[in-house]
Design a protein around this motif. Sequence first.
Motif, PDB file in Angstrom:
ATOM      1  N   ALA A   1       0.824  -1.213   0.000  1.00  0.00           N
ATOM      2  CA  ALA A   1       0.000   0.000   0.000  1.00  0.00           C
ATOM      3  C   ALA A   1       0.855   1.258   0.000  1.00  0.00           C
ATOM      4  N   ASN A   2       1.978   1.206   0.718  1.00  0.00           N
ATOM      5  CA  ASN A   2       2.866   2.371   0.782  1.00  0.00           C
ATOM      6  C   ASN A   2       3.488   2.692  -0.575  1.00  0.00           C
ATOM      7  N   ASN A   3       3.493   1.709  -1.474  1.00  0.00           N
ATOM      8  CA  ASN A   3       4.119   1.908  -2.778  1.00  0.00           C
ATOM      9  C   ASN A   3       3.100   1.988  -3.914  1.00  0.00           C
ATOM     10  N   CYS A   4       1.828   2.027  -3.576  1.00  0.00           N
ATOM     11  CA  CYS A   4       0.776   2.134  -4.595  1.00  0.00           C
ATOM     12  C   CYS A   4       0.502   3.598  -4.947  1.00  0.00           C
ATOM     13  N   SER A   5       0.141   3.804  -6.190  1.00  0.00           N
ATOM     14  CA  SER A   5      -0.260   5.141  -6.630  1.00  0.00           C
ATOM     15  C   SER A   5      -1.754   5.326  -6.407  1.00  0.00           C
ATOM     16  N   ASP A   6      -2.157   6.552  -6.198  1.00  0.00           N
ATOM     17  CA  ASP A   6      -3.581   6.837  -6.044  1.00  0.00           C
ATOM     18  C   ASP A   6      -4.336   6.619  -7.352  1.00  0.00           C
ATOM     19  N   PHE A   7      -3.585   6.483  -8.454  1.00  0.00           N
ATOM     20  CA  PHE A   7      -4.213   6.244  -9.750  1.00  0.00           C
ATOM     21  C   PHE A   7      -4.438   4.751 -10.009  1.00  0.00           C
ATOM     22  N   ASP A   8      -3.909   3.895  -9.114  1.00  0.00           N
ATOM     23  CA  ASP A   8      -4.135   2.448  -9.249  1.00  0.00           C
ATOM     24  C   ASP A   8      -5.481   2.116  -8.605  1.00  0.00           C
ATOM     25  N   ARG A   9      -6.508   2.006  -9.430  1.00  0.00           N
ATOM     26  CA  ARG A   9      -7.862   1.837  -8.915  1.00  0.00           C
ATOM     27  C   ARG A   9      -8.619   0.767  -9.685  1.00  0.00           C
TER      28      ARG A   9
END
Length: 373
Positions: A220-228
């Motif tokens: 989660a710490n390495n996920c982008s907010d655009f990964d949806r």
Amino acid sequence: MDMLGGLSAQKFLSQYWQKTPYLVRQAFTDLFEISGDELAGLATEPEVESRLVTANDWTLRHGPFFEEDFANLPEKDWTLLVQAVDHWVPEIAALFDAFSFIPSWRMDDVMVSYATPGGGVGPHFDHYDVFLIQVSGEREWCIGQTCTEADDRRDDTDLSILAHFQEQERWVLQPGDMLYVPPGIAHCGTALSKDCITYSIGFRAPSQAETLVEFAQFVANNCSDFDRYHDADLEAREDNHLITGADVDRIHRMLQTLVQDRDAMARWFGRYMTQPKYGDAPLEEPSLNKTDIARQLQRQPLIRNDAVRLAYQPGTLFVDGEAIDTDLPADGLRWLCEQKRISATDLGSQDNATRLSILTSLVGHDAFYFDDE
């Protein structure tokens, strides 16, 4: 010393490790012995995890304790347990060297128990492997059934004592004897003499739930907010309340992508398995640079802090949950992890600059230090 009773390390692992208990008489002939007073002193420190168990009523108390707590104890039926004594006593940390055939990152800590006659913690089982080494006095160990989630615990105590114990074997351990107990095997130890001291060497075995939570946080710490969640292939619905198989397939594929990066998982695992169990204070910037350390090494060696965890993968050194990327070859990383003392001559000429650079980071992580005494 024949720690494994005549077995090779591989034969022990093949025949007994996580399979069945194994008793070795006189596995250790020259053990360092911590005294009951020294152990009680550790139990008074707020940063040390300790417990006091009275066997007549199975009462559990947590430390830190005060001197009067020990002065008011009866002459029998109680046990003092102190966790991670290896963090505070280097001679006990040295016990891990005898188990070098097991990955160092699997080793957890050395718990020390001091018991009076009748003292113990009741029949129980652990979720991890444990080697029980008798240091002084005598302790009787009873081995019971293989436990599952169906085995009930007693509800009249805070201790995890089994409601039913089916004894299968019984041994009396004397100083130097060692008993290996695999995960899930019920066992019960009772002190037969005063000044009964036992070292318990435990191994890390994180549960699926623990690893899932920790890995999920790492991802989660390495996920982008655009990964949806997305559904560009969405088709018109007659029933807009129904979650279809196609909807579930989309979220399934989305989550699967998070575990397909094996390199990222390997990096997370190295950090996770070297995280300190105790004393995880924020790191400070190293006060010594490479020049300082090189100059100081000419006068005195660096000493390994056994309380700090080290492990490596090719290209990465892990220290107490942190990852240090490096060009040092794997044999150089192994060398760093194995050293107890490092002098200027130990560095040699090969990879000298790289090793010195990593040593500077390790000094900053308190993995090595100069003894000023």
